[in-house]
Design a protein around this motif. Sequence first.
Motif, PDB file in Angstrom:
ATOM      1  N   ARG A 127      30.397   3.009  -6.588  1.00  0.00           N
ATOM      2  CA  ARG A 127      29.511   2.005  -7.638  1.00  0.00           C
ATOM      3  C   ARG A 127      28.423   1.622  -6.924  1.00  0.00           C
ATOM      4  N   LEU A 128      28.370   1.325  -5.700  1.00  0.00           N
ATOM      5  CA  LEU A 128      27.140   0.721  -4.871  1.00  0.00           C
ATOM      6  C   LEU A 128      26.287   1.803  -4.640  1.00  0.00           C
ATOM      7  N   LYS A 129      26.521   3.038  -4.249  1.00  0.00           N
ATOM      8  CA  LYS A 129      25.711   3.986  -3.782  1.00  0.00           C
ATOM      9  C   LYS A 129      24.720   4.232  -4.975  1.00  0.00           C
ATOM     10  N   VAL A 130      23.248   4.528  -4.817  1.00  0.00           N
ATOM     11  CA  VAL A 130      22.276   4.648  -5.687  1.00  0.00           C
ATOM     12  C   VAL A 130      21.716   6.131  -5.246  1.00  0.00           C
ATOM     13  N   TYR A 131      21.360   6.754  -6.206  1.00  0.00           N
ATOM     14  CA  TYR A 131      20.455   8.069  -5.624  1.00  0.00           C
ATOM     15  C   TYR A 131      19.229   8.112  -6.538  1.00  0.00           C
ATOM     16  N   ASN A 132      19.075   7.589  -7.727  1.00  0.00           N
ATOM     17  CA  ASN A 132      17.963   7.686  -8.600  1.00  0.00           C
ATOM     18  C   ASN A 132      17.581   6.139  -9.090  1.00  0.00           C
ATOM     19  N   CYS A 133      16.427   5.852  -8.770  1.00  0.00           N
ATOM     20  CA  CYS A 133      16.068   4.420  -9.333  1.00  0.00           C
ATOM     21  C   CYS A 133      14.470   4.358  -9.298  1.00  0.00           C
ATOM     22  N   HIS A 134      13.947   3.071  -9.955  1.00  0.00           N
ATOM     23  CA  HIS A 134      12.739   3.008 -10.000  1.00  0.00           C
ATOM     24  C   HIS A 134      12.400   1.720  -9.325  1.00  0.00           C
ATOM     25  N   TYR A 191       0.628  -1.286   0.021  1.00  0.00           N
ATOM     26  CA  TYR A 191       0.046   0.023  -0.059  1.00  0.00           C
ATOM     27  C   TYR A 191       0.702   1.323  -0.066  1.00  0.00           C
ATOM     28  N   GLY A 192       2.163   0.962  -0.308  1.00  0.00           N
ATOM     29  CA  GLY A 192       2.900   2.188  -0.560  1.00  0.00           C
ATOM     30  C   GLY A 192       4.172   1.944  -1.044  1.00  0.00           C
ATOM     31  N   ASN A 193       4.950   2.770  -1.473  1.00  0.00           N
ATOM     32  CA  ASN A 193       6.002   2.405  -2.527  1.00  0.00           C
ATOM     33  C   ASN A 193       7.384   2.436  -1.659  1.00  0.00           C
ATOM     34  N   PRO A 194       8.044   1.207  -1.482  1.00  0.00           N
ATOM     35  CA  PRO A 194       9.016   1.276  -0.366  1.00  0.00           C
ATOM     36  C   PRO A 194      10.675   1.439  -0.952  1.00  0.00           C
ATOM     37  N   THR A 195      10.413   1.864  -2.325  1.00  0.00           N
ATOM     38  CA  THR A 195      11.573   2.251  -3.180  1.00  0.00           C
ATOM     39  C   THR A 195      12.778   3.270  -2.343  1.00  0.00           C
ATOM     40  N   ALA A 196      12.078   4.453  -1.827  1.00  0.00           N
ATOM     41  CA  ALA A 196      12.937   5.212  -1.039  1.00  0.00           C
ATOM     42  C   ALA A 196      13.645   4.784  -0.010  1.00  0.00           C
ATOM     43  N   ARG A 197      12.610   4.141   0.842  1.00  0.00           N
ATOM     44  CA  ARG A 197      13.055   3.402   2.111  1.00  0.00           C
ATOM     45  C   ARG A 197      14.357   2.468   1.902  1.00  0.00           C
ATOM     46  N   THR A 198      14.073   1.471   0.907  1.00  0.00           N
ATOM     47  CA  THR A 198      15.116   0.385   0.701  1.00  0.00           C
ATOM     48  C   THR A 198      16.456   1.395   0.079  1.00  0.00           C
TER      49      THR A 198
END
Length: 369
Positions: free
Chosen positions: A267-274, A236-243
């Motif tokens: 390499r491992l740090k991610v700032y924008n994703c879907h 019931y929510g998008n967990p992408t930002a939390r993950t």
Amino acid sequence: MRINMENDASNDEVRKLVRRHKIKLISIAIRDTKRTIQNKKEQKSHLRRKVEEATSADDWVRMKAMLEKRAMNTYNQSKAVEIRKLEDLKNKSIRNQSHNQEWIANTTEANLPDFVERTLMLGPNFNVQNKNTIPYIRMIADVETAIQGIPEAEGIRGEVATFMSNYINYQRQPRTKNNVWIHKEIIRTREYLREHPELYVTKADKGNRTVILAADEYRQKMTTMVTDEETYTALYGNPTARTLKKLNLIVEQWFTDGHIDARNKYRLKVYNCHPPRIYGLPKLHKPDRPLRPVVSTVGSATYRMAQYVAAILGKLVGKTEFHVRNSFDFAEEFSRVQVPDGYVMYSLDVVSLYTNVPVEEVYECVEER
């Protein structure tokens, strides 16, 4: 007309001569048609003046409108016929290519146009020759990104540089007329599919086949598959930002503790994703064409981390006597096996194999190794 000479060079000269004369004949026919059109225009002007002098102004206006309408209809019909003939001539070489109706599976009642079927028969892996302007700089940048941090990077970089240098200097890839018309058929097919959203095109789960499904059937099966199986749970929510936040904190901690260097940290740090995306591939070999769920995590929060961990765990794969790399490896191993009399060989299929693997036991296996 066909003339056969003893030598290939002579045959080439004959073909060139015949082609030149064909072009000359076509040019004469075009000039003759232009002269005929000019004569018809002069006759038309003469007849128009005579009719205009013999009729009243109102009758002339009505007659002119009627004749212009009829002439336009005749012109449009003739133009459509000639355009169709021209398209048939241009696409003749494409239609004569090797096609097999079994390469596509149309599970709907829609009658697909010929150009759509020809395009879909090419398959998802079909490619044509490149344009004259190839984005070499972007290709080099992509290669550098892919090999960053790999111990064999220098060797890979040298091989890629040699390959690209040889290609630029010694290879030419002109876009032939056949390729131009293939591109046009692909564009027409895309337009057709955009105009028919009720059709869904994908590939089959097994075999190199293109499948056309009804969009409603696809959505209904995907919805049923996701809601009925215990593997998936509605969120019931998008967990992408939390993950993403949790993963970046782990990466920072690893760097602080000295487990990874600055390059791997970057390499491992991610700032924008879907979020990961799920889609289904129809199993044509089973009744009612069920869908096999496939979850694509490319570009998601965990994608880079999964690549990093897989590179570590991949070194442990294949260390047991029961491991086979693929079906060819299995066939080679099994060809040396003699099945005794009274024994039966079984082929077992596990439903949702990876999603049913117990995670806690996986952790234990990883720690042991």
